[in-house]
Enzyme design. Structure first.
Site, mmCIF file in Angstrom:
data_model
loop_
_atom_site.group_PDB
_atom_site.id
_atom_site.type_symbol
_atom_site.label_atom_id
_atom_site.label_comp_id
_atom_site.label_asym_id
_atom_site.label_seq_id
_atom_site.Cartn_x
_atom_site.Cartn_y
_atom_site.Cartn_z
ATOM 1 C CE LYS A 77 -0.788 18.338 -20.706
ATOM 2 N NZ LYS A 77 -0.977 19.313 -19.611
ATOM 3 C CB SER A 152 1.351 18.187 -16.871
ATOM 4 O OG SER A 152 0.225 18.964 -17.272
ATOM 5 C CB SER A 176 0.159 22.183 -16.520
ATOM 6 O OG SER A 176 0.318 21.502 -15.308
#
Length: 486
Positions: A77, A152, A176
């Site tokens: 990420k 996210s 997330s």
């Protein structure tokens, strides 16, 4: 994608027996990215040259290395820093940022000879539940390109679901990892707060953030968490707690396991399709010998309000460092104050600005006691709810999300509705306990996630439960990828 459908053990066996090369695995990742990412938009930056060089070096070691992640492709990420590889947190403010060091989790992946394939798209500074807040582009759900992948960590979930990589790392502040895992039909684990070092994670809310793995199977997930867990001298919030061998818990046996099902988690707002899939999964665990009982987590109804006050307050402090002086984009102006204003006005997106303003207000003189302090007290009550339930039960189970993936653009103009989407995942972060989302079926053709919550530092029981269900259900869910092309 056939290679990435194989189990962790099968891939490792083939690599060490020299039936398969690391170069072939890395080639598979980049070929799949080339075929599908033009439609899915999961990656922001690729690490192709370095990854291929590492693969060639590892091929010379095949048959000798005992590293846990030997030769396995992993996506990271884009709020987890990588030395010399652009790390933007999906923000224009960090559009040109190349870190000078690796995050601890990346160091540990490299120590176990995993290969970083690239950096994955996300909501800007991890603020969002749909990936629509990325300042670059929206990642799309491989199950339906008109729907969000969640957020996210939407890029991390979509890349695994679409077969671009078999493993990825995300971060979870209020759901997330688990929410996008549920939306994309993959396995996502939020470990106990302190289990995994946060050093090198670009902070959103420091008392809530935790890095964790997203994978195709529970077994793969356990191996990746094993590799990145443990105390870290660079992170004072990392816990000096022994890391067990999580894979030893994957027995398929749950006889005698005590499962609590909160009535609040299957109440109003949870769609009929999600409810049906989750109830079927719970019945499957009961058939395997687990006992199931309804309980109450009475303060969970305050979780969303509590979370957004606390997370926004911490964000307003953490994001103050992005001023255009030390790193990131700088907008020129006639004086320092105007430079700050211009840099932040143009660098931060709307959602980030919204949360900074909310947090600054909650921390301001005259409002601190009324909002921030009261939210901290309610957080304690939510934590105590879990402690009370765990006195008599081993795990808490319910849906990961109230609905399946919604359409792109459907909720972006309604922040409060968007915030409520995390209602089932937020209590876990406030309490600091571990939780996993594992696919448990489809509703209207889209994946549904089963959330399994455990006691602090008892990821082993969470994995044991998730693996037993996964093996018994044998769902084999995967998107058709129709219409997905470069």
């Amino acid at each position: 994608m056939a290679l990435f459908d194989e189990s962790y053990k099968a891939l490792q066996d083939r690599l060490h027996k020299k039936d398969l090369s690391v170069t072939e695995l890395v080639n598979e990742a980049y070929e799949n990215i080339k075929k599908t990412d033009g439609s899915v938009h999961a990656f922001l930056t690729l690490n192709e040259e370095a990854a291929r060089q590492q693969a060639q070096a590892l091929d010379a070691e095949r048959g000798h290395s005992q590293a846990t992640l030997f030769g396995l492709p992993i996506g990271i990420k884009d709020n987890i820093v990588t030395k010399g590889l652009k790390t933007t947190a999906a923000s224009q403010l960090l559009a040109n940022f190349e870190p000078l060091h690796h995050a601890t989790v990346v160091e540990r992946i490299q120590a176990q000879q995993g290969i970083v394939i690239g950096k994955l798209n996300m909501d800007e500074f991890a603020m969002g539940s749909s990936n629509e807040n990325s300042s670059f582009y929206t990642t799309r759900n491989p199950w339906d390109l008109e729907r969000v992948p969640g957020g996210s960590s939407g890029g991390s979930a979509a890349a695994v679901a679409a077969g671009m990589v078999p493993f990825s790392l995300g971060s979870d502040t209020g759901g997330s990892i688990r929410q996008p895992a549920a939306f994309c039909g993959v396995v996502g684990m939020k470990p106990t707060y302190g289990r995994v070092s946060r050093f090198g994670l670009i902070a959103f809310a420091s008392s809530l953030d935790q890095i964790g793995p997203l994978t195709t199977t529970v077994e793969n997930n356990a191996h990746l968490l094993q590799a990145i867990s443990g105390v870290d001298a660079y992170d004072s919030t990392s816990a000096d707690v022994a890391v067990p061998d999580f894979t030893k818990a994957l027995t398929g046996e749950v006889k005698g396991l005590r499962i609590a099902v909160p009535k609040e988690y299957l109440g109003e707002g949870v769609s009929a399709g999600v409810k049906a899939a989750v109830k079927k999964a719970i019945a499957q665990l009961e058939a395997l010998g687990a006992s199931v009982e309804e309980v109450s987590l009475p303060h969970s109804k305050y979780a969303v309000a509590t979370y957004y006050l606390l997370a926004s307050s911490e964000a307003s402090a953490n994001l103050a460092r992005f001023d255009g002086v030390r790193y990131g984009v700088r907008k020129e102006a006639d004086n320092l104050i105007d430079m700050y204003k211009k840099t932040r006005s143009e660098g931060f997106g709307d959602e980030v600005k919204r949360r900074i303003m909310l947090g600054t207000f909650a921390l301001s003189s005259g409002y601190y006691d009324a909002y921030y302090k009261k939210a901290q007290k309610v957080r304690t009550l939510i934590k105590r709810d879990f402690e009370k339930v765990f006195e008599n039960f081993d795990v808490v189970i319910g849906p990961t999300t109230p609905t399946t993936a919604f359409k792109i653009g459907e909720k972006i103009d309604d922040p409060l509705t968007m915030y409520a989407n995390d209602i089932l995942t937020i209590p876990v972060n406030l309490a600091g306990v571990p939780a996993i989302s594992v696919p448990c079926g489809l509703a209207e053709g889209l994946p549904v996630g089963l959330q399994i919550i455990g006691k602090p530092f008892d990821e082993a029981t969470v994995y044991r439960t998730a693996h037993a269900y996964e093996q018994a259900a044998n769902l084999k869910l995967a998107p058709s990828l129709e219409g997905v092309n470069a």
